[in-house]
Scaffold this motif. Structure first.
Motif, PDB file in Angstrom:
ATOM      1  N   GLN A   1       0.842  -1.201   0.000  1.00  0.00           N
ATOM      2  CA  GLN A   1       0.000   0.000   0.000  1.00  0.00           C
ATOM      3  C   GLN A   1       0.875   1.248   0.000  1.00  0.00           C
ATOM      4  O   GLN A   1       1.771   1.396   0.835  1.00  0.00           O
ATOM      5  CB  GLN A   1      -0.915   0.015   1.216  1.00  0.00           C
ATOM      6  N   ALA A   2       0.613   2.137  -0.956  1.00  0.00           N
ATOM      7  CA  ALA A   2       1.390   3.376  -1.042  1.00  0.00           C
ATOM      8  C   ALA A   2       1.059   4.297   0.121  1.00  0.00           C
ATOM      9  O   ALA A   2      -0.123   4.524   0.432  1.00  0.00           O
ATOM     10  CB  ALA A   2       1.112   4.075  -2.367  1.00  0.00           C
ATOM     11  N   CYS A   3       2.086   4.826   0.774  1.00  0.00           N
ATOM     12  CA  CYS A   3       1.924   5.800   1.863  1.00  0.00           C
ATOM     13  C   CYS A   3       3.028   6.854   1.701  1.00  0.00           C
ATOM     14  O   CYS A   3       3.906   6.733   0.853  1.00  0.00           O
ATOM     15  CB  CYS A   3       2.051   5.135   3.239  1.00  0.00           C
ATOM     16  N   HIS A   4       2.964   7.881   2.518  1.00  0.00           N
ATOM     17  CA  HIS A   4       4.028   8.875   2.526  1.00  0.00           C
ATOM     18  C   HIS A   4       4.105   9.530   3.895  1.00  0.00           C
ATOM     19  O   HIS A   4       3.126   9.552   4.642  1.00  0.00           O
ATOM     20  CB  HIS A   4       3.827   9.936   1.436  1.00  0.00           C
ATOM     21  N   GLN A   5       5.292  10.032   4.203  1.00  0.00           N
ATOM     22  CA  GLN A   5       5.525  10.708   5.486  1.00  0.00           C
ATOM     23  C   GLN A   5       5.893  12.159   5.249  1.00  0.00           C
ATOM     24  O   GLN A   5       6.728  12.464   4.401  1.00  0.00           O
ATOM     25  CB  GLN A   5       6.647  10.016   6.247  1.00  0.00           C
ATOM     26  N   LEU A   6       5.249  13.054   5.989  1.00  0.00           N
ATOM     27  CA  LEU A   6       5.561  14.480   5.950  1.00  0.00           C
ATOM     28  C   LEU A   6       6.262  14.846   7.252  1.00  0.00           C
ATOM     29  O   LEU A   6       5.733  14.591   8.339  1.00  0.00           O
ATOM     30  CB  LEU A   6       4.290  15.309   5.795  1.00  0.00           C
ATOM     31  N   LEU A   7       7.460  15.424   7.133  1.00  0.00           N
ATOM     32  CA  LEU A   7       8.215  15.833   8.315  1.00  0.00           C
ATOM     33  C   LEU A   7       8.492  17.324   8.231  1.00  0.00           C
ATOM     34  O   LEU A   7       9.300  17.785   7.426  1.00  0.00           O
ATOM     35  CB  LEU A   7       9.531  15.055   8.408  1.00  0.00           C
ATOM     36  N   PHE A   8       7.773  18.097   9.072  1.00  0.00           N
ATOM     37  CA  PHE A   8       7.994  19.534   9.155  1.00  0.00           C
ATOM     38  C   PHE A   8       8.986  19.817  10.280  1.00  0.00           C
ATOM     39  O   PHE A   8       8.949  19.154  11.318  1.00  0.00           O
ATOM     40  CB  PHE A   8       6.686  20.273   9.441  1.00  0.00           C
ATOM     41  N   PRO A   9       9.912  20.788  10.096  1.00  0.00           N
ATOM     42  CA  PRO A   9      10.861  21.123  11.161  1.00  0.00           C
ATOM     43  C   PRO A   9      10.155  21.484  12.460  1.00  0.00           C
ATOM     44  O   PRO A   9       9.214  22.270  12.471  1.00  0.00           O
ATOM     45  CB  PRO A   9      11.619  22.336  10.588  1.00  0.00           C
ATOM     46  N   GLY A  10      10.597  20.857  13.548  1.00  0.00           N
ATOM     47  CA  GLY A  10      10.032  21.159  14.854  1.00  0.00           C
ATOM     48  C   GLY A  10       8.742  20.438  15.164  1.00  0.00           C
ATOM     49  O   GLY A  10       8.136  20.679  16.205  1.00  0.00           O
ATOM     50  N   GLN A  11       8.283  19.522  14.274  1.00  0.00           N
ATOM     51  CA  GLN A  11       7.035  18.803  14.495  1.00  0.00           C
ATOM     52  C   GLN A  11       7.274  17.311  14.328  1.00  0.00           C
ATOM     53  O   GLN A  11       8.176  16.889  13.604  1.00  0.00           O
ATOM     54  CB  GLN A  11       5.960  19.270  13.505  1.00  0.00           C
ATOM     55  N   PRO A  12       6.457  16.477  14.989  1.00  0.00           N
ATOM     56  CA  PRO A  12       6.597  15.025  14.799  1.00  0.00           C
ATOM     57  C   PRO A  12       6.184  14.636  13.387  1.00  0.00           C
ATOM     58  O   PRO A  12       5.356  15.311  12.764  1.00  0.00           O
ATOM     59  CB  PRO A  12       5.643  14.443  15.856  1.00  0.00           C
ATOM     60  N   PRO A  13       6.753  13.559  12.830  1.00  0.00           N
ATOM     61  CA  PRO A  13       6.396  13.146  11.464  1.00  0.00           C
ATOM     62  C   PRO A  13       4.942  12.708  11.375  1.00  0.00           C
ATOM     63  O   PRO A  13       4.383  12.144  12.320  1.00  0.00           O
ATOM     64  CB  PRO A  13       7.357  11.992  11.194  1.00  0.00           C
ATOM     65  N   VAL A  14       4.322  12.980  10.213  1.00  0.00           N
ATOM     66  CA  VAL A  14       2.933  12.600   9.963  1.00  0.00           C
ATOM     67  C   VAL A  14       2.914  11.617   8.800  1.00  0.00           C
ATOM     68  O   VAL A  14       3.422  11.915   7.716  1.00  0.00           O
ATOM     69  CB  VAL A  14       2.074  13.841   9.617  1.00  0.00           C
ATOM     70  N   VAL A  15       2.346  10.420   9.028  1.00  0.00           N
ATOM     71  CA  VAL A  15       2.257   9.392   7.991  1.00  0.00           C
ATOM     72  C   VAL A  15       0.828   9.358   7.459  1.00  0.00           C
ATOM     73  O   VAL A  15      -0.133   9.278   8.230  1.00  0.00           O
ATOM     74  CB  VAL A  15       2.652   8.012   8.551  1.00  0.00           C
ATOM     75  N   LYS A  16       0.681   9.439   6.127  1.00  0.00           N
ATOM     76  CA  LYS A  16      -0.625   9.413   5.486  1.00  0.00           C
ATOM     77  C   LYS A  16      -0.658   8.314   4.438  1.00  0.00           C
ATOM     78  O   LYS A  16       0.355   7.992   3.818  1.00  0.00           O
ATOM     79  CB  LYS A  16      -0.916  10.770   4.821  1.00  0.00           C
ATOM     80  N   LYS A  17      -1.848   7.743   4.240  1.00  0.00           N
ATOM     81  CA  LYS A  17      -2.012   6.711   3.228  1.00  0.00           C
ATOM     82  C   LYS A  17      -2.132   7.341   1.846  1.00  0.00           C
ATOM     83  O   LYS A  17      -2.590   8.475   1.699  1.00  0.00           O
ATOM     84  CB  LYS A  17      -3.252   5.861   3.522  1.00  0.00           C
ATOM     85  N   GLY A  18      -1.730   6.576   0.821  1.00  0.00           N
ATOM     86  CA  GLY A  18      -1.835   7.049  -0.547  1.00  0.00           C
ATOM     87  C   GLY A  18      -0.639   7.872  -0.979  1.00  0.00           C
ATOM     88  O   GLY A  18       0.266   8.181  -0.192  1.00  0.00           O
ATOM     89  N   GLN A  19      -0.642   8.239  -2.256  1.00  0.00           N
ATOM     90  CA  GLN A  19       0.412   9.078  -2.795  1.00  0.00           C
ATOM     91  C   GLN A  19       0.223  10.528  -2.331  1.00  0.00           C
ATOM     92  O   GLN A  19      -0.855  10.899  -1.868  1.00  0.00           O
ATOM     93  CB  GLN A  19       0.388   9.034  -4.333  1.00  0.00           C
TER      94      GLN A  19
END
Length: 598
Positions: A483-501
């Motif tokens: 299953q395609a997922c992706h992680q968004l990592l903003f400076p100073g914030q915990p990483p956010v993992v979301k499903k899909g492209q």
């Protein structure tokens, strides 16, 4: 630079090819190291980690860590050794000598001034401006600080040993040292004991008490040279540790005391009430000290970004969504209706502006700027540039384990729904193949298909025909079935993992009545971009009306609509100011052609 705590962004194991590159970079930067030294610093088989951090002022720094000790740090493509490395190779860098009380000042964040340098009979080391140098104390060659030369050796002598000598980057007892095993400097006896002080202790603004202590140390050093040299070295190291530990204990005690006071004050209020109070304080602060009558009328978004943010106390951040108001427009309505502080009007459709301020209001007149408030370098620039306010996220493609592929991952205890990076998937599949002896006997580039691989990766039509797969085909099939997922990592914030492209930012051009063109921008929230800020910026740049509309069927999502075909300006804003990669923006090809009417 590491006097305050830093934030770890990532921590990964270094690959073989990267080790070879690092070894070559170290060899080029520090030619005095032999091949054996390089192999010891960057071993082939022992685990070497790459740790990316953000220093307390926001500088991006890369650490190279082995045996839990940071050995090198890199910033702006320049490598620097840590004190842990220099204790093993003390002659790696040109060294400047100073007194133990001076080093205490360096630990507090000061740079090394030339009057605090002790010159030996051999003279100053030969350095150029910008060269990496180390600092040691008079009776121990073990380096206790690392920095860059503020001027060349010849300039130091011609200046009469006055001014700044070294820009200090890292010291013993700082946060980078604390990231390792926190060992003390070894005792490395000084070979040339005939040193002469080329100045007094005012090189780092030492007081009279410290000068007396220096004179006392000078006397002790002299006696130690005539008596037991080793005893003098041990005494000096112990004195340095005592000074540093005493300083650290005081700072820690003060910090804990301040935290206790803050907790006592804030425990009685909920986080929402605290944010409401912070908003109100920054609002009054901005009205009284920042906003000028000549600026009115002023867009509400500009007032928030340019004035209120700069009034935020150090260590705190304005977050409207964490307040009871949820939106800045609602907060301003409350300030207008209940407190009569300002008047807000919609001068153009969808865009609010502050048109009047009651500076005679008792709330503004009685407001006093908090004593502990001090201008922040970041907040002072936030009103002028989106680059300071916004930092693009680091986007990492991920792959989720599906029910069909679970048998492949069960040995590694990865359950259904577990999210992995492509490199982790590759490692797990490689281990599975080798553990089950599925590598083809005659051609190592092929993998034999066993029943589990057949069920997980092959189509039904391939069950009878496909008996082997190439390694690349095996990996690509595995990733395609996950299953395609992706992680968004903003400076100073915990990483956010979301499903899909990743859903790209969509830029489109639509026609309205009388064949008028409008540019529409969607999906800004997915990259942490405030649509109101984009609307305000574009409105000022292109001098055209811009409005916000709620996206139908999407909660808390807004689109930006601006008059005319402004795709070229939108692209420049997103690519240059917000630094969004082009592959995450669709529709930039719809820009108006040169010479045509927008």
């Amino acid at each position: 630079m590491f006097t305050k705590a830093f934030r770890v962004k990532s921590n990964t194991v270094m690959k073989g090819s990267d080790r070879r590159k690092l070894r070559a970079d170290i060899s080029a930067a520090f030619p005095s190291l032999s091949a054996d030294d390089l192999n010891e610093l960057v071993p082939n088989k022992e685990e070497l980690n790459v740790v990316k951090i953000y220093a307390h002022k926001g500088e991006a720094v890369t650490l190279y860590v082995i045996h839990k000790n940071p050995m090198f740090f890199q910033m702006e493509k320049q490598l620097y050794p840590t004190v842990y490395t220099l204790w093993r190779y003390p002659d790696m860098l040109a060294a400047f000598t100073t007194w133990a009380p001076v080093v205490q000042k360096l630990m507090g964040g000061a740079d090394l001034m030339l009057p605090g340098v002790v010159v030996s009979s051999a003279g100053l080391p030969d350095v150029k401006k910008g060269d990496c140098c180390s600092v040691n104390i008079v009776s121990n060659r073990a380096p206790v600080a690392v920095g860059t030369a503020a001027m060349s050796s010849s300039d130091m002598r011609s200046s009469g040993m006055k001014g700044k000598g070294l820009n200090v980057l890292h010291t013993y007892m700082d946060q980078l040292w604390a990231f390792g095993d926190k060992t003390a400097p070894p005792i490395i006896p000084v070979t040339d004991t005939s040193v002469q002080a080329d100045g007094e202790m005012d090189g780092v603004e030492c007081g009279e008490e410290e000068e007396e202590e220096v004179m006392k140390n000078e006397g002790e050093d002299s006696e130690g040279q005539n008596g037991s040299e080793i005893a003098a070295v041990e005494s000096s190291c112990q004195g340095l540790q005592d000074l540093s530990l005493s300083k650290q204990e005081k700072e820690e005690e003060q910090r804990l005391h301040e935290e206790e006071e803050e907790v006592e004050e804030e425990d009685s209020r909920s986080p929402q009430e605290q944010m409401d109070s912070l908003l109100y304080q920054c609002f009054l602060h901005a009205l009284k000290t920042k906003l000028k009558k000549s600026e009115l009328p002023l867009l509400t978004g500009t007032f928030l970004r340019k004035h209120m943010v700069s009034c935020c106390p150090k260590g705190k951040h304005i977050d409207i969504k964490k307040s009871s108001y949820k939106k800045f427009s609602k907060f301003l309505q409350t300030m207008q209706k209940e407190h009569s502080l300002v008047q807000v009007k919609e001068l153009s459709k969808g865009v609010d502006s502050i048109v009047e301020v009651d500076w005679k209001n008792s709330a503004i007149r009685s407001f006093c700027v908090p004593e502990d408030w001090e201008p922040s370098e970041e907040s002072g620039e936030q009103g002028e540039s989106c680059e300071v306010v916004y930092h693009p996220p680091e986007i990492t493609p991920l792959y989720g384990v599906t029910a069909r592929l679970q048998p492949l991952f069960q040995d590694t205890h990865q359950k259904k729904g577990a999210v992995l990076q492509a490199s982790e998937v590759r490692t797990i599949i490689t281990d599975y193949v080798k553990r089950n002896e599925l590598v083809h006997e005659t051609n190592k580039s092929y993998v034999k298909i066993n029943p589990i691989l057949c069920d997980c990766l092959l189509e039904k039509s391939e069950y009878q025909d496909v008996e082997v797969l190439k390694w690349d085909d095996l990996f690509s099939r595995t990733l395609n079935k996950m299953q395609a997922c992706h992680q968004l990592l903003f400076p100073g914030q915990p990483p956010v993992v979301k499903k899909g492209q990743v859903e790209p930012i969509d830029v489109s051009v639509a026609s309205r009545g009388s064949n008028k063109k409008v540019t529409i921008i969607k999906n800004l929230e997915g990259f942490g971009i405030d649509p109101a800020m984009v609307s305000d910026t574009l409105q000022r740049v292109v001098q055209a009306s811009a409005v916000l509309h709620d996206v139908p069927g999407a909660k808390d999502r807004q689109l930006v609509q601006i008059q005319g075909n402004q795709v070229q300006h939108v692209g420049r804003l997103l690519l240059e100011q917000y630094q969004i990669p082009r592959r995450f923006i669709q529709g930039l090809d719809k820009a108006a052609k040169a010479g045509k009417k927008k």
